[in-house]
Design a protein around this motif. Structure first.
Motif, short mmCIF file in Angstrom:
data_model
loop_
_atom_site.label_atom_id
_atom_site.label_comp_id
_atom_site.label_asym_id
_atom_site.label_seq_id
_atom_site.Cartn_x
_atom_site.Cartn_y
_atom_site.Cartn_z
N SER A 274 0.83 -1.20 0.00
CA SER A 274 0.00 0.00 0.00
C SER A 274 0.87 1.25 0.00
O SER A 274 2.05 1.22 0.37
CB SER A 274 -0.91 0.01 1.24
N ALA A 275 0.28 2.36 -0.42
CA ALA A 275 0.99 3.65 -0.40
C ALA A 275 1.40 3.99 1.03
O ALA A 275 2.46 4.58 1.26
CB ALA A 275 0.11 4.75 -0.98
N GLN A 276 0.56 3.62 2.01
CA GLN A 276 0.87 3.90 3.42
C GLN A 276 2.17 3.22 3.84
O GLN A 276 3.02 3.82 4.49
CB GLN A 276 -0.27 3.42 4.33
N LYS A 277 2.34 1.95 3.45
CA LYS A 277 3.55 1.22 3.83
C LYS A 277 4.79 1.82 3.16
O LYS A 277 5.85 1.93 3.78
CB LYS A 277 3.40 -0.26 3.46
N LEU A 278 4.65 2.20 1.91
CA LEU A 278 5.79 2.79 1.20
C LEU A 278 6.18 4.13 1.81
O LEU A 278 7.37 4.48 1.87
CB LEU A 278 5.45 2.97 -0.28
N VAL A 321 1.99 10.86 -4.27
CA VAL A 321 1.00 11.33 -5.25
C VAL A 321 -0.31 10.57 -5.09
O VAL A 321 -1.39 11.17 -5.00
CB VAL A 321 1.54 11.18 -6.69
N TYR A 322 -0.21 9.25 -5.04
CA TYR A 322 -1.42 8.44 -4.99
C TYR A 322 -2.06 8.44 -3.60
O TYR A 322 -3.28 8.37 -3.47
CB TYR A 322 -1.11 7.01 -5.47
N TYR A 323 -1.23 8.54 -2.55
CA TYR A 323 -1.80 8.60 -1.21
C TYR A 323 -2.56 9.90 -1.01
O TYR A 323 -3.68 9.91 -0.48
CB TYR A 323 -0.72 8.45 -0.14
N ALA A 324 -1.97 11.02 -1.43
CA ALA A 324 -2.64 12.31 -1.30
C ALA A 324 -3.97 12.30 -2.05
O ALA A 324 -4.98 12.79 -1.54
CB ALA A 324 -1.74 13.43 -1.81
N ASN A 325 -3.97 11.74 -3.26
CA ASN A 325 -5.21 11.69 -4.03
C ASN A 325 -6.25 10.78 -3.38
O ASN A 325 -7.45 11.00 -3.52
CB ASN A 325 -4.93 11.21 -5.45
N SER A 326 -5.79 9.75 -2.66
CA SER A 326 -6.73 8.79 -2.07
C SER A 326 -7.43 9.32 -0.83
O SER A 326 -8.45 8.78 -0.41
CB SER A 326 -5.99 7.49 -1.72
N ILE A 327 -6.90 10.38 -0.22
CA ILE A 327 -7.50 10.87 1.02
C ILE A 327 -8.18 12.24 0.85
O ILE A 327 -8.53 12.88 1.83
CB ILE A 327 -6.46 10.95 2.17
N VAL A 328 -8.36 12.65 -0.41
CA VAL A 328 -9.15 13.86 -0.69
C VAL A 328 -10.14 13.54 -1.80
O VAL A 328 -9.99 12.54 -2.52
CB VAL A 328 -8.27 15.06 -1.11
N ASP A 329 -11.17 14.38 -1.95
CA ASP A 329 -12.12 14.21 -3.04
C ASP A 329 -11.45 14.51 -4.38
O ASP A 329 -10.48 15.27 -4.44
CB ASP A 329 -13.31 15.16 -2.86
N ASP A 330 -11.98 13.93 -5.46
CA ASP A 330 -11.41 14.15 -6.78
C ASP A 330 -11.35 15.63 -7.15
O ASP A 330 -10.42 16.08 -7.81
CB ASP A 330 -12.24 13.40 -7.84
N ALA A 331 -12.36 16.39 -6.72
CA ALA A 331 -12.40 17.82 -7.05
C ALA A 331 -11.27 18.60 -6.40
O ALA A 331 -10.97 19.72 -6.82
CB ALA A 331 -13.75 18.41 -6.62
N ASP A 332 -10.64 18.03 -5.38
CA ASP A 332 -9.54 18.71 -4.67
C ASP A 332 -8.18 18.11 -4.99
O ASP A 332 -7.20 18.39 -4.30
CB ASP A 332 -9.78 18.64 -3.16
#
Length: 402
Positions: A274-278, A321-332
């Protein structure tokens, strides 16, 4: 579509390669140029501090603009920024004897160049939303290759031809990038924007809405403080270990080459872990590097230490990049990338430049390394908390509004 995707991947890869060459020149090698023009360590810190302030303003404003605007495209924004950085470098190049023009031109080139990074990331995601599977990991790894190759070559070029050679190379790279940028096809207008299911958040609303993102951002800022110091003042540390400009170029090159495989196979790692582990691996790698810097005494050991960047910055580039996108809405999503860059190149950049510049005038680089190591250890603990379920992704108030 597959042929178009391949062409876009090649074009985007060149943008990443060129960008990281110019970022190296305007960050790490800026100190070499400014020292050659009589700037003291604290004055170099002033240049990069003002540049970081420009980056904060531009990244905050432009990330909001890119999320909301229907008329101004990311391609146009990127083109304008590249042109401004190019003109700023021409100013420094054209008036070498002026302290003021060097100051103004360098902080402008630095600030604008720093502002491009999150928008370049969002540019790739825009094509992905439109159905073109541009491989961000491969493209970003070529960016690391450009950084590595430029670091190795520029160290030797500046020793032979002097620091002023930096500016024409910087300008040529940006001209080539602008040519490639405007030759890229448009993403489909019906797909390249997020559907209006959620309205993009304002800056204050964004931080109130995403508590996990907030803690993640804080942890990244703590972890990367010392790396931002090295970004500006690497030459001081290299000289303290017994090296010079050539060894500085080698150090930067080894670090960039070490992170390349991690970035190139970033998508593979994200499928296995997962992105969290990395991100936790990133934090541990940072702590190891900066604690080790306190104890090493030889330039060869310092160069070898850069191999840890496989786990440090290499793992961070794709997973963040992917972790930040996973914890916010697509619009943000663009705002999430932009604020991450604001935290690093802006807030941490300013702190690193001011603290680093003044400390290096009064204490040894090793004393500064101790400060960086302590912050990295605190940041590592914070990262472990930020990547758990303890902290909610979205605040209770935001959930109630839905």
């Amino acid at each position: 579509m597959k042929k178009a995707t391949r062409i876009l991947t090649v074009q985007y890869s060149f943008l990443q390669l060129g960008y990281w060459v110019d970022y190296l020149l305007v960050s790490s090698f800026a100190a070499v140029l400014l020292m050659a023009r009589g700037f003291k360590a604290s004055e170099i810190g002033h240049v990069t501090t003002v540049g970081s302030l420009i980056a904060i303003v531009l990244q905050t404003y432009l990330s909001s603009l890119a999320d909301k605007s229907e008329r101004i495209t990311l391609k146009q924004i990127l083109g304008i920024l590249m042109a401004i950085a190019l003109l700023a470098a021409v100013l420094v190049w054209a008036v070498p004897a002026s302290h003021i023009s060097t100051f103004i031109g360098m902080f402008t080139a630095f600030g604008v160049t720093c502002s491009i990074s999150p928008l370049l990331t969002a540019f790739c995601l825009q094509y992905n939303y439109a159905g073109y599977d541009v491989d961000f990991g491969i493209a970003r790894s070529l960016g690391s290759f450009g950084y590595a190759a430029a670091g190795f070559v520029m160290g030797r070029i500046t020793e032979r031809f002097g620091a002023n050679i930096i500016l024409p190379i910087f300008c040529v790279v940006y001209v080539l990038m602008m040519f490639v940028l405007f030759s890229m096809r448009k993403a489909s207008s019906e797909n390249n924007r997020v559907e209006e299911k959620a309205k993009p958040s304002g800056i204050v609303e964004f931080f109130l809405k995403y508590p996990r993102y907030d803690l993640f951002l804080i942890s990244v800022m703590l972890i990367f403080f010392m790396q931002m110091v090295l970004g500006t003042y690497m030459i001081y540390f290299v000289k303290s270990y017994g090296g010079g400009e050539a060894q500085m170029g080698t150090t930067l090159s080894v670090a960039a080459f070490a992170e390349m495989p991690a970035v190139a196979f970033g998508m593979f790692f994200l499928k296995k872990f997962s992105a969290q582990k990395l991100l936790r691996v990133t934090a541990i790698g940072a702590s190891f590097k900066f604690v080790s810097m306190i104890f090493i005494t030889d330039i060869k050991l310092f160069i070898a230490l850069q191999l840890v960047h496989f786990f440090f910055s290499g793992m961070y580039m794709v997973s963040s990049v992917y972790y930040a996108n996973s914890i916010v809405d697509d619009a943000d999503s663009v705002k999430a990338q932009g604020l991450l860059a604001v935290g690093l190149t802006g807030v941490v950049g300013i702190a690193a430049n001011i603290i680093g510049g003044y400390m290096l005038e009064y204490v040894s680089p090793r004393s500064l390394a101790i400060v960086g190591a302590i912050l990295a250890l605190i940041g590592t603990a914070t990262m472990f908390i930020a990547t758990t379920e303890i902290i909610p992704k979205v605040s209770r108030r935001a959930m109630e509004k839905k």
